[in-house]
Design an enzyme around this catalytic site. Structure first.
Site, mmCIF file in Angstrom:
data_model
loop_
_atom_site.group_PDB
_atom_site.id
_atom_site.type_symbol
_atom_site.label_atom_id
_atom_site.label_comp_id
_atom_site.label_asym_id
_atom_site.label_seq_id
_atom_site.Cartn_x
_atom_site.Cartn_y
_atom_site.Cartn_z
ATOM 1 N N LYS A 98 40.721 33.591 40.057
ATOM 2 C CA LYS A 98 39.429 33.546 40.751
ATOM 3 C C LYS A 98 38.299 33.103 39.815
ATOM 4 C CE LYS A 98 41.015 35.512 44.636
ATOM 5 N NZ LYS A 98 42.419 35.844 44.378
HETATM 6 C C1 LIG Z 1 43.492 35.766 45.209
HETATM 7 C C2 LIG Z 1 44.817 35.790 44.586
HETATM 8 C C3 LIG Z 1 45.913 35.173 45.195
HETATM 9 C C4 LIG Z 1 45.813 34.511 46.559
HETATM 10 O O1 LIG Z 1 45.009 33.360 46.516
HETATM 11 P P1 LIG Z 1 44.440 32.747 47.877
HETATM 12 O O2 LIG Z 1 43.528 31.663 47.458
HETATM 13 O O3 LIG Z 1 43.708 33.872 48.540
HETATM 14 O O4 LIG Z 1 45.601 32.291 48.689
HETATM 15 C C5 LIG Z 1 47.128 35.172 44.528
HETATM 16 N N1 LIG Z 1 47.260 35.781 43.332
HETATM 17 C C6 LIG Z 1 46.232 36.398 42.719
HETATM 18 C C7 LIG Z 1 46.456 37.073 41.420
HETATM 19 C C8 LIG Z 1 44.976 36.418 43.312
HETATM 20 O O5 LIG Z 1 43.965 37.027 42.700
#
Ligand SMILES: *Cc1c(COP(=O)(O)O)cnc(C)c1O
Length: 499
Positions: free
Chosen positions: A113
């Site tokens: 993120k």
């Molecule tokens: C947010 C997240 C995901 C999922 O990603 P999306 O964009 O919501 O599909 C997968 N793994 C981790 C560690 C995340 O923080």
């Protein structure tokens, strides 16, 4: 480039307007009006560039109302050595022949993120300035664990902004919760919501959809925006690393010019894999997008059957950031795949809201299946993958990335496709230390140890340093203790904003 709503109810707006608003006024998501394509020779031109320079080139294709200087400044403020503990920002690691791991977690909070949320505050404050907006921007976030912390870090003490993060009280790991409730910054608030991620997300969506609430805020000189992946400003920075990874493979001689690769993405809200889809639409040679789910496999069923059905049991898994039954960004895919049929998208989204269920037509399903392949991994399979990858390659996968790797193995078994593949690694193994430690060290060693001890133990065993953002979590003071019922979220927002 202008942006329009997936539900057809808005006149096209500039990228700055789209980023500032976060979600379209008709409840849809902003998407580019026209296809954005890589220019002839552009990949070759970007080959020798740094991550930051590649980011500038790609962002300028989408954010056409931003000046070159504004883009340079946004990129320069985000992808720094100060914030990222790897000079390549998003390095690729070769696990074995044909399989590469794209490490997207070298930012301040240990999850992918950060790749978007380190730059979003810069994009947003630039957008606010460009559009002559004078209101204070209030960011509301619903998090399955990782977005919340990354958004708090990105927005903390950013002038002209305030941020309130809602997380499901029993849906995040101990480390994720501790990261959030110890957050510093004068403009940040963190609130636990009784329920799961979908409850928190629906609560936030309801606040965005409440025009009366918006008017009341406006009266106090405030305006809502979103840092969730429904915001185009979250999505567009994620396109960069897929293109960058491709260039790194080419640069390293792992692939030849124009050679296609597969991309595997551990998926929850469908934001990360959608960014890969846009990269593919731009002309990046991606063959298949492999959508990896955990036992909340609503997307796997959808991709395989064309039926989206959220009426099913919700499972708490060891990959909590993927414990999602309503994947918001799928709406953007449906819009693109149906050649911008807003009426159709609106109808499906209405059915989803009313009955939790919709079915796409055969043409749409077939088109999706031409690009996507999907399967899921159980917790047990995920643990096995972590263990075997560590034993065979000495490499630690976090639980989410292990879901991706496990599903990739299933893909190879099912299809036999020899194409070089990149697995998006979405979190540092230290972020989900207890599951990872249990997988590689076994139950006996793990015993009754708490997450923080396991983090340290994992570091000793693996000889890897604990990322900065995850150090000393157990001794940082707790600063946020609010808790709310999901029906009270709007009232809580008002209270926290002092209105
Ligand atoms: C947010 C997240 C995901 C999922 O990603 P999306 O964009 O919501 O599909 C997968 N793994 C981790 C560690 C995340 O923080």
């Amino acid at each position: 480039m202008k942006y329009e709503s997936t539900r057809g109810g808005t006149t096209p707006v500039s990228s700055a307007e789209a980023i500032k608003m976060g979600i379209a006024p008709d409840g849809g998501l902003f998407v580019p009006v026209e296809e954005v394509k890589l220019a002839q020779g552009q990949l070759a031109d970007m080959r020798e560039m740094s991550y930051q320079e590649r980011a500038q080139s790609i962002l300028s294709l989408f954010l056409t109302d931003f000046s070159a200087a504004e883009i340079v400044s946004c990129v320069g403020g985000a992808y720094t050595r100060d914030k990222f503990d790897n000079p390549r920002i998003a390095p690729l690691v070769k696990l074995r022949d044909k399989l590469h791991i794209l490490e997207l977690w070298h930012g301040p909070t240990g999850a992918f993120k950060d790749m978007a949320l380190q730059i979003l505050p810069h994009l947003l404050t630039t957008s606010v300035r460009k559009t002559g907006e004078e209101a204070e921007i209030v960011i509301l976030v619903a998090t399955s664990g990782d977005t919340g912390k990354a958004a708090l870090e990105g927005f903390r003490d950013v002038p002209g902004t305030r941020i309130i993060v809602f997380y499901p009280d029993e849906g995040v790991s101990q480390i994720q919760e501790r990261q959030m409730i110890t957050q510093e910054g004068a403009n940040v608030q963190v609130v636990a919501v009784k329920g799961n991620f979908d409850d928190a997300q629906n609560g936030v969506k309801a606040i965005f959809g409440d025009t009366g609430f918006g008017e009341e805020l406006a009266h106090h000189g405030m305006k809502l925006s979103s840092a969730n992946s429904i915001n185009w400003g979250r999505l567009v920075p994620q396109i960069i690393y897929y293109i960058s990874a491709y260039l790194d493979l080419w640069q390293a001689g792992e692939i030849g010019e124009g050679e296609p690769v597969n991309v595997v993405v551990p998926t929850g809200n469908f934001g990360n894999i959608l960014a890969a889809f846009y990269a593919r639409e731009m002309g990046l040679p991606i063959k298949t997008l492999i959508c990896a789910a955990n036992t909340n496999n609503v997307l796997t069923d959808f991709i395989n059957s064309g039926i989206y059905d959220r009426n099913r049991d919700f499972h708490k898994t060891i990959s909590p950031s993927m414990d999602i039954l309503i994947s918001s960004n799928l709406e953007r895919l449906l819009y693109e795949i149906t050649d911008h049929d807003a009426e159709q998208v609106r109808d499906w989204m209405y059915q989803l809201q009313q009955s939790g269920h919709y079915q796409v037509d055969d043409v749409t399903r077939t088109r999706i299946q031409e690009v996507f392949w999907s399967d899921f991994a159980t917790d047990e399979e995920t643990m096995t993958t972590i263990r075997t990858v560590y034993q065979e390659y000495g490499y630690l996968l976090d639980t989410h990335t292990a879901v991706g790797t496990n599903v990739y193995e299933k893909y190879v078994k099912a299809i036999g496709d020899p194409t070089i593949t990149v697995v998006a690694s979405t979190a540092s193994p230290f972020k989900f230390a207890s599951s990872v430690a249990q997988a590689v060290l076994g139950d006996e060693v793990v015993g009754e140890k708490d997450e923080y001890s396991l983090l340290r133990l994992l570091s000793e065993v693996s000889n890897l340093a604990v990322p900065q953002g995850l150090r000393n979590l157990d001794t940082r003071p707790i600063r946020h203790t609010h808790k709310t019922d999901r029906h009270q979220m709007a009232a809580v927002v008002k209270e926290l904003l002092g209105i």
